[in-house]
Design an enzyme around this catalytic site. Structure first.
Site: not given
Lengths: 302, 269
Positions: A21, A70, A130, A165, A243
């Site tokens: 995502s 960000a 997030c 997640k 990752g």
């Protein structure tokens, strides 16, 4: 026989390669580069109840073998996704995992219900981690009680397979993982980005307007792999590894650690065909060794 | 929009030093991908490994089967490009973004360039020249060393050079000479530092002269996925430099919110 197929709860994926995502848009942006329907699936940009404009610039910055972002969950909103994007993805035969984000449990449930009524959504991925928004997000993912509350509420609202997640910033990520498992999650995705910072020494201020940003890319990989290893040992539900995966060898590390599938993230920026190449490499590896992906999963744990 | 963008791995054909920190890189793509003036490509060494990680957005200096870019060394990625030897493979993703809009018949084009921002404007000037037009060009830099490709521009434009230290051309800024030109039937195309483009945009807006800017921002992907390249939009919200730009009507940008820290100028680092 499909050597590559993997089972994530009730959902069978053609192969274990997904896109992460926030790094693959809504899938359609990669049309010019390769057929995204050949992947195990795509995780959409995080969808919120209403469209979001996102954070002011600068939003991104490169750091050693990594980047900070960000973005602030800029997205078209769940309605526009269902109207403009999903029908095309469905037509194209893309396996769609809808990543969803909200700042309240009620909104998580509302978005989930909206997507639950749409054919073509194969699973939901709850973004409770997030790092770049001021409300919601990571707060849910740091606290086992809150994470379980959101997971349970969405679980009761929809039948779709439910992935959660994980945030690497949870003090006790295993406790959060177990709480999500107990609350009815079908799988866990690990890990989301971890907050980082960089300062422009000439301007004498942070490079990102948000001051901090999610750290991702190859430099994150050893940390992600360690967390995936820990989670696989702690929960019974499948863990999906993410990752810093750029190559098929990176992906194999996660599969060997016990991840049932993997997601390619930041690597798609460096090479838009990264996920396709990871898939081809895994397929060739299985062919060479006369094995299947399922047989590879967790082999490093023996 | 259905762009014919593609990712190709192409060897560096030539690297030419323009003096100081500027280099022109030519790639052997082998086929013409149809890049138009103002469009850009994402450039990354195919053998860079994990770092530098992200491709760098670069305006086309020219298109065709052997496209060129103008590189200014500002960071690690551009340093690697500036040292690349012929034969080294590069991943090129392009052509991307919105090109310069077609010049309006009856209006003379005024090109306002700052430093490395000359690249998309020289490409535009060559296209105009091919159709028999001779634009005016105002080209400025800090010193005489910051005016790469000025000779190329001189051949096909009426060129006015400015430097801040007076080492070449007129001492001052490009905007000093712009005011007098805006009285006539002209339209402006500009690319350079944000502060310069903001000043040009404001001058044009006051005189009601059409002004098209080519913006530079950090980007991770180049095609609308990372959402790392927002520009503050006039009227609120954001527009994205990669898909709605880089060439865009200056009036669509809220310049009061657009200014960046000088050292953060662009992802081309």
């Amino acid at each position: 026989m499909n050597r590559l197929a993997v089972q994530i709860g009730s959902l069978e994926l053609e192969n274990p390669v997904l896109t992460a995502s926030g790094t693959f848009g809504y899938g359609l942006e990669y049309d010019d580069f390769f057929d995204v329907a050949t992947l195990g699936g795509i995780c959409t940009k995080g969808l919120s109840r209403e469209p979001r404009a996102g954070n002011p610039p600068e939003r991104i910055c490169e750091t050693p073998a990594s980047m900070l972002n960000a973005i602030g969950l800029a997205n078209v909103g769940v309605e526009a996704f269902c109207r403009d994007k999903l029908p095309i993805l469905r037509e194209r035969g893309v396996t769609v995992i809808a990543n969803i984000f909200a700042s309240s449990t009620d909104d998580f449930v509302a978005i989930a219900e909206r997507l639950g009524g749409e054919p073509g959504v194969h699973a939901l991925e709850l973004n409770v981690s997030c790092p770049n928004v001021s409300h919601g997000g990571i707060e849910f993912g740091k606290d086992p009680t809150l994470a379980a509350q959101v997971t349970g509420a969405v679980r009761r609202a929809v039948k779709l397979p439910l992935w959660v997640k994980m945030s690497p910033e949870a003090g006790d990520i295993v406790a959060v993982a177990k709480a999500c498992e107990d609350a009815g999650a079908d799988a866990l995705t690990a890990i989301n980005t971890i907050r980082g910072m960089t300062i422009d020494v000439d301007a004498e201020r942070q490079r990102l307007a948000n001051r901090t940003g999610g750290f991702s890319g190859p430099a994150l990989r050893p940390i992600a792999l360690r967390i995936v290893w820990d989670l696989v040992g702690a929960v019974k539900i499948p863990v999906i590894g993410i990752g810093g995966i750029s190559t098929w060898r990176d992906a194999l590390e996660f599969l060997l650690a016990g991840a049932r599938a993997i997601q390619v993230g930041t690597a798609s920026f460096a090479d838009p065909c990264a996920a396709q190449k990871v898939l081809a490499g895994i397929a060739a590896h299985c062919e060479r060794h006369g094995t299947t992906v399922t047989e590879l999963i967790g082999r490093a744990r023996r | 929009m259905a762009p014919h963008r593609a990712q190709v791995v192409a060897p560096l054909l030539r690297r030419e030093s323009m003096g100081n920190a500027y280099q022109v890189l030519t790639f052997d793509v082998g086929r013409d991908l149809g890049a138009l003036p103002g469009q850009f490509l994402m450039v990354r060494g195919a053998e860079w490994g994990d770092a530098p990680l992200l491709p760098r957005p670069m305006s086309y200096l020219s298109g065709g089967a052997t496209p060129t870019i103008l590189v200014k060394v500002v960071g690690e990625g551009t340093t690697r490009m500036a040292r690349a030897e012929p034969g080294e493979p590069f991943s090129l993703i392009g052509p991307l973004g919105v090109p310069w809009r077609a010049p309006t018949p009856g209006r003379r084009a005024v090109l306002v360039a700052g430093g490395v921002g000359v690249a998309p404007l020289l490409f535009l000037a060559r296209t105009l020249s091919a159709t028999g037009q001779r634009p005016i060009a105002l080209y400025g830099g800090r010193t005489k060393k910051d005016l790469p490709l000025d000779d190329d521009l001189a051949l096909i434009t009426d060129l006015h050079l400015t430097t801040e230290d007076g080492s070449r051309g007129q001492k001052g800024r490009v905007t000093d000479a712009l005011g007098a030109l805006l009285a006539e039937d002209v339209e402006v195309f500009t690319c350079g530092p944000d502060r310069m483009m903001a000043a040009v945009a404001e001058m044009c807006a006051r005189r009601d002269v059409p002004c098209e800017v080519s913006v530079e921002t950090p980007m991770a992907c180049g095609y609308g996925v990372c959402l790392g390249c927002p520009l503050p939009a006039a009227g609120g919200g954001y527009i994205y430099a990669c898909t709605e730009g880089p060439c865009i009507d200056a009036r669509r940008i809220d310049w009061s919110r657009a200014e960046r820290a000088p050292s953060a100028g662009g992802a081309a680092s």
